[in-house]
Design a protein around this motif. Structure first.
Motif, mmCIF file in Angstrom:
data_model
loop_
_atom_site.group_PDB
_atom_site.id
_atom_site.type_symbol
_atom_site.label_atom_id
_atom_site.label_comp_id
_atom_site.label_asym_id
_atom_site.label_seq_id
_atom_site.Cartn_x
_atom_site.Cartn_y
_atom_site.Cartn_z
ATOM 1 N N LYS A 218 78.884 -38.255 23.382
ATOM 2 C CA LYS A 218 78.463 -36.874 23.135
ATOM 3 C C LYS A 218 79.593 -35.998 23.675
ATOM 4 O O LYS A 218 79.403 -35.137 24.553
ATOM 5 N N ALA A 219 80.798 -36.295 23.152
ATOM 6 C CA ALA A 219 82.011 -35.677 23.693
ATOM 7 C C ALA A 219 82.089 -34.185 23.413
ATOM 8 O O ALA A 219 82.894 -33.483 24.032
ATOM 9 N N ASN A 220 81.261 -33.698 22.481
ATOM 10 C CA ASN A 220 81.272 -32.256 22.209
ATOM 11 C C ASN A 220 80.548 -31.468 23.304
ATOM 12 O O ASN A 220 80.671 -30.255 23.376
ATOM 13 N N VAL A 221 79.785 -32.169 24.158
ATOM 14 C CA VAL A 221 79.001 -31.482 25.191
ATOM 15 C C VAL A 221 79.265 -32.023 26.596
ATOM 16 O O VAL A 221 79.413 -31.258 27.548
ATOM 17 N N LEU A 222 79.331 -33.347 26.730
ATOM 18 C CA LEU A 222 79.347 -33.944 28.074
ATOM 19 C C LEU A 222 80.762 -34.294 28.540
ATOM 20 O O LEU A 222 81.537 -34.924 27.796
ATOM 21 N N CYS A 223 81.036 -33.954 29.777
ATOM 22 C CA CYS A 223 82.336 -34.228 30.375
ATOM 23 C C CYS A 223 82.572 -35.746 30.473
ATOM 24 O O CYS A 223 83.663 -36.246 30.187
ATOM 25 N N SER A 224 81.523 -36.487 30.891
ATOM 26 C CA SER A 224 81.669 -37.946 31.012
ATOM 27 C C SER A 224 81.990 -38.548 29.642
ATOM 28 O O SER A 224 82.785 -39.484 29.527
ATOM 29 N N SER A 225 81.410 -38.010 28.583
ATOM 30 C CA SER A 225 81.696 -38.499 27.231
ATOM 31 C C SER A 225 83.136 -38.199 26.828
ATOM 32 O O SER A 225 83.754 -38.981 26.098
ATOM 33 N N ARG A 226 83.650 -37.076 27.287
ATOM 34 C CA ARG A 226 85.045 -36.755 26.931
ATOM 35 C C ARG A 226 86.004 -37.750 27.584
ATOM 36 O O ARG A 226 87.004 -38.132 26.988
ATOM 37 N N LEU A 227 85.674 -38.218 28.805
ATOM 38 C CA LEU A 227 86.501 -39.265 29.416
ATOM 39 C C LEU A 227 86.368 -40.563 28.609
ATOM 40 O O LEU A 227 87.355 -41.264 28.366
ATOM 41 N N TRP A 228 85.145 -40.873 28.179
ATOM 42 C CA TRP A 228 84.934 -42.062 27.330
ATOM 43 C C TRP A 228 85.857 -41.990 26.120
ATOM 44 O O TRP A 228 86.522 -42.955 25.778
ATOM 45 N N ARG A 229 85.888 -40.815 25.477
ATOM 46 C CA ARG A 229 86.656 -40.714 24.241
ATOM 47 C C ARG A 229 88.157 -40.806 24.521
ATOM 48 O O ARG A 229 88.886 -41.496 23.817
ATOM 49 N N GLN A 230 88.580 -40.157 25.597
ATOM 50 C CA GLN A 230 90.009 -40.194 25.942
ATOM 51 C C GLN A 230 90.460 -41.630 26.223
ATOM 52 O O GLN A 230 91.461 -42.104 25.681
ATOM 53 N N VAL A 231 89.686 -42.336 27.067
ATOM 54 C CA VAL A 231 90.051 -43.710 27.429
ATOM 55 C C VAL A 231 89.987 -44.606 26.191
ATOM 56 O O VAL A 231 90.869 -45.445 25.952
ATOM 57 N N SER A 232 88.967 -44.409 25.363
ATOM 58 C CA SER A 232 88.808 -45.235 24.153
ATOM 59 C C SER A 232 89.984 -45.029 23.207
ATOM 60 O O SER A 232 90.487 -45.984 22.603
ATOM 61 N N GLN A 233 90.424 -43.784 23.083
ATOM 62 C CA GLN A 233 91.550 -43.506 22.175
ATOM 63 C C GLN A 233 92.824 -44.191 22.664
ATOM 64 O O GLN A 233 93.651 -44.628 21.869
#
Ligand SMILES: NC(=O)c1ccc[n+]([C@@H]2O[C@H](COP(=O)([O-])OP(=O)(O)OC[C@H]3O[C@@H](n4cnc5c(N)ncnc54)[C@H](O)[C@@H]3O)[C@@H](O)[C@H]2O)c1
Length: 356
Positions: free
Chosen positions: A190-205
């Motif tokens: 839920k990278a559009n809202v959650l900070c923890s999700s944005r880290l998930w997306r960054q690391v995944s990329q």
């Protein structure tokens, strides 16, 4: 091969379904000449009642000393209905996951031809659906601190915490599984809202670059919840954080036809745990009506993932398929109202294995 397993029946229907999975395990070991040793231990509400601790040290020691753990379910209405209980059965499950380092929960979702009619979804949508959910199991909201209430009790908070390391290890594992399957990975956040999700997306990329042969897609969890139901065949491997995975996999169970059909494998740093995804279904406890197939299929995963014994796992699946084709099933998936007991279904599968 020598197989040394810990048996943790837990609460509610746990003991009934575990008994059947254990009988199936014994039958497979006899058939393939494996030497089985096993020992039972307490977990959940029954462990609180007997020791005051939902995951006693003795149980943990047994798990650590075993090659695999076969787990039933935990949970009791007396705790569910008492929000102020300080010691809770679920704490035992969470503690076990944390102490065994079980960071990945693998939940295969597939359809059984004879059960298609049980799904509330259209047959053409679910027929042939076959994907693997990889749920992160030791981080996120379930473990994050601080967690609690304000002094006046009128405000409550949980914290969703993820570290780079936690994300890296689960995403890498999901890529490896996708490599062994159809080479497609859906990363849900839920990278559009959650900070923890944005880290998930960054690391995944970053990790994505290590796996150029795998097709990667990113999907918001709300969209994933819709697509799992609308178009389940589009998924191959799906990886997500703890809470999202908990909810999405229960949702995905309707594709299979019953919550009583879905097995799981929890793997990580120490001994792996194999358990159905459903809970202790207290309304059915002691009635000999619960579906044992999710637990029996968890035993199949145990042979495959803990011992790399593929033929053994395959025979269990074949026996389960045959029981459904022959309509030897419990009431939750019964055909034309004819239902068999937990024991009868387990017994039929054991006989099938012995005679095959
Ligand atoms: N891993 C676990 O041990 C686990 C997981 C979920 C819930 N729980 C606990 O289980 C207790 C009951 O929770 P719940 O009612 O939300 O979930 P549940 O999974 O126990 O039951 C929900 C419904 O699913 C169906 N179902 C579940 N297992 C089945 C089976 N083997 N055969 C046939 N039908 C089956 C039943 O219709 C049941 O009413 C609670 O105390 C909860 O905390 C434990």
């Amino acid at each position: 091969m020598k197989l040394n397993i810990a048996i943790l029946p837990g609460d509610g229907i746990g003991p009934e379904i575990i008994t059947q999975a254990l009988e199936v395990t014994k039958a497979i070991c006899t058939k393939f000449n494996h030497e089985l040793t096993y020992k039972e231990a307490l977990v959940g509400a029954i462990a609180i009642d007997k020791t005051g601790n939902p995951y006693p040290q003795e149980t943990h020691n047994l798990c650590m000393d075993s090659d695999a753990v076969l787990f039933g379910a935990i949970g009791d209405p007396k705790y569910d209905n008492n929000p102020s209980a300080k010691v809770r059965p679920e704490q035992g499950l969470l503690k076990m996951r944390k102490e065994l380092g079980l960071y990945a929960n693998l939940r295969p979702i597939n359809t059984f031809p004879s059960l298609i009619h049980k799904s509330p979804l259209r047959p053409d949508l679910v027929e042939g659906a076959d994907f693997m959910c990889v749920r992160e199991l030791t981080g996120g909201l379930y473990f994050g601190r601080p967690q609690g209430r304000s002094e006046d009790g009128n405000t409550a908070y949980d914290t969703c915490v993820y570290t780079r390391e936690e994300i890296e290890r689960i995403v890498r594992l999901a890529y490896k599984l996708a490599g062994q399957r159809n080479k497609k990975l859906t990363i849900v956040d839920k990278a559009n809202v959650l900070c923890s999700s944005r880290l998930w997306r960054q690391v995944s990329q970053e990790i994505e670059k290590e796996f150029p042969d795998i097709e990667t897609e990113y999907m918001f969890v709300d969209n994933a919840a819709m697509q799992i139901i609308q178009w389940p065949k589009r998924f191959d491997v799906l990886v997500t954080e703890n809470l999202f995975g908990d909810i999405l996999t229960d949702e995905a169970s309707v594709i299979t036809g019953s919550l009583g059909m879905l097995p799981s494998a929890s793997i990580g740093i120490h001994t792996s745990v194999f358990e159905p995804i459903h809970g202790s279904y207290p309304q059915a406890a002691g009635k000999n009506i619960a579906n044992p197939l999710a637990t029996i299929l968890s035993a199949a995963l145990m042979f495959e993932y803990a011992f790399d014994l593929k033929k053994e796992g395959a025979l269990i699946r074949k026996a389960v398929d045959a029981s459904m084709e022959q309509k030897i099933v419990t009431e939750d998936i019964a055909f034309d109202g004819k239902a068999y007991s937990t024991f009868e279904v387990g017994n039929w599968i054991v006989d099938y294995i012995k005679n095959s």
